[in-house]
Design an enzyme around this catalytic site. Structure first.
Site, PDB file in Angstrom:
ATOM      1  N   GLU A 760       0.946  -1.272   0.090  1.00 16.09           N
ATOM      2  CA  GLU A 760       0.096   0.155  -0.096  1.00 16.09           C
ATOM      3  C   GLU A 760       0.804   1.178  -0.155  1.00 16.09           C
ATOM      4  OE1 GLU A 760      -1.793   2.990   1.055  1.00 16.09           O
ATOM      5  OE2 GLU A 760      -2.367   2.143   2.910  1.00 16.09           O
ATOM      6  N   CYS A 794      -1.393   8.913   3.846  1.00 16.13           N
ATOM      7  CA  CYS A 794      -1.360   8.527   2.280  1.00 16.13           C
ATOM      8  C   CYS A 794      -2.772   8.897   1.809  1.00 16.13           C
ATOM      9  CB  CYS A 794      -1.108   7.169   2.057  1.00 16.13           C
ATOM     10  SG  CYS A 794      -1.835   6.144   3.316  1.00 16.13           S
TER      11      CYS A 794
END
Ligand code: FAD
Length: 1001
Positions: A760, A794
């Site tokens: 990720e 993020c």
């Protein structure tokens, strides 16, 4: 304690989300009236309902609107959305698209003749004219061309805008206070309370503007108030959220220093004209803060001798009775009168959602409408008993509530009723006819049509709900006796005080309990949390040494040995350990939050969210794991054979996690891998080793064997050693795209079995805001998405595309809202933005900011204290391509786009190669649908902020350069950590197929 001491020294405090049953017991015990009283209530209420039902007001009111466009119809909803947004759309293209989108959702033509009401006719006529050419089966896209050809797009647009204006003008008393006053300047002794419309302030300029408009209105109202004494004089209603851009519990000090003097100033002006000055009631989490402001204002010496000050109290809140007692003590303490408006409350759905999101123990509001009604009557009784120190003002359009209050009041003086302009006209007209001595006041909104329509939509939503009295009264099919049912009879017993279909926030999710939150608007809870965190003893920084190569080797060897036992441990047992870990996390909330604050620089809000996310991961993967890793799945096949598909662990998983979610992502990775039956070697970020070490200790304490979970501290070099190790069975990683690539290469270079890699990584996350979006909502969501956690998520927003027609206003509001953020010590609850993680991160961000200051247009450059702080910045780029990499901090880049160039925006987003999060702000469903269908982005958020994905609710993870999937906290995650095994047993091998032979016909 005497009243004065209490008023000046004891802030308001009461259980925030108390037990409904306890409140219900108290309310039910005092609800009964004698038969004669009940009969009188029936009689009066029936007369009032008849008045509402036979009303033939040629102009129509909210009731007519509801009759025609019920909220349950597509037309009703489309009309609402159209009304809320159309007038703020400046450009023709977007307006046309929006109209087409909404009119395509319903069949407006048949509404033309149903109602005699002028208002409804007017809007139906205009809408009908626009919609006539949309035939069943046609797509809205196809019709716009024909529509425009027949009538011309400008005619369609003009007609629809006119219809919206018409709707607006009916419910607003005037666009300016002068116009409103001119309208009420009648010889009658009608009472008014004027309300200056608008959304709450987001910027200091907004707050100043609202202050000015209140001050101006007070002067105007005061000058024309005539010579009647209070309570017959007119009044003004004030929203505290309009007077300060951060009217929130955590900003209490600022609110007291900055908002309170403004309120005092306005109150003084109102006192100068002896007006009624009411502070409106807002959201439940603002109640304590509002009461702080109100009591301090009320105590101001300059207001002595004035009886016009007042506030609204909401009966749907469980704390209403305590608020009344507290207010009475305040008035008593200052030996002054107070005016108290009793309302049921306007934010019920918001309160329920917020309590669920916050994971509170209980709701601050009731969940059954009859409880609200019951509490209203109880509060009315209390207020009436406090006359004359309290002057009660009963704001309701409910005939039964009115009749009950009348019965309790036992006369027509010493109190008044209140209604909203455009509502309850027939009811109060009948009441005035029957009891001329009874006073009622009209709450009259003043403002532009644009603001008015947003207000109107809220009123319609509130009153159109099928729980609402106004909606029921508007429906002739509902017998009067149904409307007369007493709230106590509807509730029955205290055990039924809660709505059966609205679970407590903790029980919201299937198969697991929701993580527990804290309401910062409850001072006692906030103070307790802050004190617990301050007291927490956490290990010293630097107490953890980096691992050597030998340590890494040893960790893998231990985990390899531990794998067999761990993978053979029944899934239910493994799940039980994760659940135990979740419970321990909640029990040690302060300890972990202290760690998150001190090692990770997290603000209080961020630390709490992270702790909750970590807890949710443990429980979610436990629940999923029970389903997936328990008994295998029987596969279909021929008789005489059993076929079963099973999932099992793969071996040693390496988990490499980042510093930005040092607890949640760390535990998310580790618990998923463990639940799937793997043993784990975890390598946390070198910036946050303590949090990881404590999390590992906690898992061990919860029962995970030390051979199943090892932690290896150190930087990227030790991570590389682990991922290159021949004995590992998979890697789960969250971090930068570069490191993910390096790991991928290292794994590919090995000659051992090919293993899964779950990565990720980041993103250049975008948000698109068009002209139909509400600027205040966009400002809130942009500021949260771009600057919360100092932009170190993020999912954070990096690139905002704003439609050029509204860009100046939106950017100004966003910049103004960013200016109000407090940056500094994360331990201070008032802080919105803490430090960035380290000096290296700061240096990188500073360099980017310095470059942008030269290359881009600066809209906002905040100031930061000494230390690793980076202030929020907003830069405008000419083109999205100027942003080439993820800037991991509080820096927002804005690009304008033309309404006809949406395609270019989508291409720019695609070209970045990332696909993690995307925000869309629009009221045009077609536009949102088209963007969603077109873009390969992992998490898309429409009309809200784009951070804070909730485990099991918004499974999280991206495409392209943003990651491999599957999504963390989603139903497909655990299987990626597992290997599959099919077991086929020939059950007919020994002697034949007994089951088939003995089967019945
Ligand atoms: C003059 C005036 C001033 C006002 N000022 C304010 C203010 O300052 N602050 C504010 O919040 N509101 C304010 N309101 C709005 C007011 O709260 C609503 O108009 C009011 O709720 C409608 O009540 P009713 O008796 O007319 O209708 P009813 O239909 O009898 O009651 C509706 C009420 O029931 C509640 N309800 C609906 N479903 C449920 C459920 N399942 N569980 C529990 N409760 C439920 C609704 O939220 C609403 O409060 C004001 C209203 C007036 C008339």
């Amino acid at each position: 304690m005497n009243g004065r001491a209490m008023a000046s020294s004891a802030p308001f405090s009461a259980a925030y989300g108390g037990d409904d049953r306890v409140v219900a017991e108290r309310l039910l015990a005092s609800a009964r009236l004698d038969a004669e009283q009940e009969q009188r209530i029936d009689r009066i209420a029936t007369r009032l309902i008849e008045a509402v039902r036979t009303d033939d007001d040629p102009l129509g009111g909210v009731e007519d609107m509801l009759r025609e466009f019920a909220l349950s119809t597509k037309e009703g909803l489309a009309l609402m959305v159209l009304a809320e947004a159309l007038l703020r759309v400046p450009d023709a293209r977007t307006a046309d698209q929006f109209i087409e989108d909404k009119l395509g959702e319903g069949d407006f033509i048949h509404h033309e003749t149903k109602s005699s009401a002028f208002l409804v006719n007017a809007s139906a006529w205009a809408l009908g004219m626009s919609a006539r050419v949309i035939q069943p089966g046609e797509t809205p896209q196809g019709t716009i061309g024909r529509l425009a050809k027949r009538l011309g797009a400008p005619a369609v647009r003009a007609a629809t805008r006119q219809a919206m204006r018409l709707m607006g003008s009916h419910f607003v008393l005037g666009e300016t206070i002068e116009a409103a006053l001119a309208r009420v300047h009648a010889p009658t002794a009608a009472r008014y309370s004027f309300d200056m419309l608008g959304e709450g302030a987001r910027t200091a300029e907004d707050a100043q503007r609202y202050f000015n408009s209140y001050a101006y209105a007070i002067d105007a109202i005061g000058r024309s108030a005539g010579g009647r004494p209070l309570p017959e004089r007119p009044g003004i209603s004030v929203k505290l959220s309009a007077l300060h851009p951060r009217f929130e519990a955590v900003s209490r000090v600022r609110v007291m220093n900055e908002l309170m003097p403004r309120l005092i100033e306005l109150a003084r002006r109102a006192k100068g004209y002896d007006l009624n000055f009411t502070v409106d009631a807002e959201e439940a989490d603002r109640l304590e803060l509002s009461l702080d402001v109100i009591s301090a204002t009320f105590a101001d010496a300059s207001l002595k001798g004035w009886d016009g000050f007042g506030l609204a109290i909401q009966a749907y809140q469980k704390r209403a009775a305590e608020v009344i007692a507290w207010i009475d003590a305040l008035a008593r303490g200052h030996a002054r009168r107070m005016m108290v408006r009793l309302v049921k409350g306007a934010y019920w759905d918001t309160e329920v959602k917020r309590a669920q999101e916050r994971g509170l123990d209980g709701y601050p509001v009731f969940t059954r409408k009859a409880m609200t009604d019951l509490n209203y009557v109880d509060c009315a009784r209390r207020l009436l008993a406090l006359r004359p120190r309290i002057f009660p003002q009963f704001a309701t359009h409910n005939a039964l509530t009115v009749a009950t209050v009348l019965e309790l009041a036992g006369g027509d003086s010493g109190y008044e009723f209140q209604r909203l302009h455009g509502m309850g006209e027939a009811l109060y007209a009948r009441l005035s006819e029957d009891r001329p001595a009874l006073a009622h006041r009209t709450y009259a909104p003043v403002g532009s049509h644009r603001d008015l329509l947003a207000y109107l939509v809220r009123r319609l939503l509130e009153n159109g709900a099928n729980s609402s009295f106004v909606a029921l009264a508007a429906d002739d099919a509902i017998p009067v006796r149904t409307l007369l049912r007493r709230p106590a009879d509807i509730i029955g017993s205290a055990a039924q005080a809660r709505h059966p279909k609205i679970p407590l926030p903790r029980d919201l999710l299937p198969h697991r309990i929701n993580s527990r939150g804290v309401e910062f608007g409850e001072r006692a809870a906030l103070d307790q949390l802050v004190a617990d965190i301050a007291r927490a003893k956490i290990p010293a920084r630097g107490s953890i040494a980096d691992a050597s190569l030998a340590d890494a080797e040893h960790a893998i060897a231990t985990a390899r040995d531990g794998f067999r036992t761990w993978s053979a441990t029944p899934a239910a047992e493994r799940a039980g350990m994760l659940e135990k870990a979740a419970d321990l996390l909640e029990a040690r909330r302060a300890h972990f939050m202290a760690l998150l604050q001190r090692e990770g620089g997290k603000t209080l809000d961020d630390a709490l969210s992270e702790l909750r996310e970590a807890t949710d991961f443990c429980r979610y993967y436990a629940a999923e794991g029970r389903k997936l890793f328990g008994a295998g799945e029987a596969m279909p096949g021929p008789t005489g054979e059993s076929n079963e598909l099973r999932l099992r662990g793969r071996g040693v998983f390496v988990a490499i996690s980042p510093w930005n979610f040092p607890l949640a992502i760390f535990l998310g990775q580790v618990t998923a891998a463990l639940m799937a039956g793997n043993s784990v070697v975890a390598k946390p970020a070198e910036q946050t080793p303590l949090i990881a070490a404590e999390a590992v200790k906690l898992l061990h304490e919860a029962g995970v064997p030390i051979t199943a979970l090892r932690v290896v501290h150190g930087d990227g070099a030790i991570g590389a050693v682990l991922t290159a190790h021949p004995d590992i069975a998979g890697v789960v990683f969250t971090g930068s795209t570069e490191v993910a690539r390096a790991i991928n290469r290292a794994l590919a270079a090995k000659d051992e079995p090919i293993v899964p890699f779950i990565a990720e990584t980041g993103g250049i996350n975008a948000m698109i805001a068009d002209a139909t979006a509400l600027p205040e909502q966009v400002a809130d969501d942009v500021v949260t998405s771009a600057f919360r956690s100092a932009g170190q998520r993020c999912s954070a927003l990096r690139l905002l595309f704003v439609q050029e027609d509204v860009a100046d206003r939106m950017i100004e509001m966003i910049a103004g809202a960013a200016r109000e953020l407090k940056i500094g010590d994360p331990a201070d609850p008032a802080t919105h933005i803490g430090p960035v993680i380290d000096a290296e991160a700061k240096a990188k961000l500073d360099a980017h900011v310095a470059r942008m200051k030269k290359e881009a247009r600066v809209h906002f450059a905040g100031g930061a204290p000494q230390g690793n702080f980076v202030a929020p910045h907003i830069f405008e780029l000419r083109d999205a391509s100027e942003l080439t990499e993820e800037v991991f901090g509080p820096v927002l880049h804005v690009v304008r786009y033309g309404a006809d160039r949406l395609e270019t925006v989508l291409q720019a987003i695609e070209r970045s190669g990332y696909g993690l999060t995307l925000g869309i702000h629009t009221r045009i469903d077609d536009m949102a649908d088209a963007v969603i269908a077109r873009l390969q982005v992992g998490n898309i958020y429409v009309n809200r902020n784009m951070i804070g994905a909730v485990v099991g609710v918004q499974p999280f993870g991206g495409h392209g350069l943003s990651g491999t999937g599957p999504k963390a906290g989603g139903p497909h995650y655990l299987t990626r950590f597992a290997t599959e095994q099919t077991v086929t047993i020939n059950t007919a091998a020994a002697g034949g197929n007994a089951a088939l032979l003995s089967g019945d016909e």
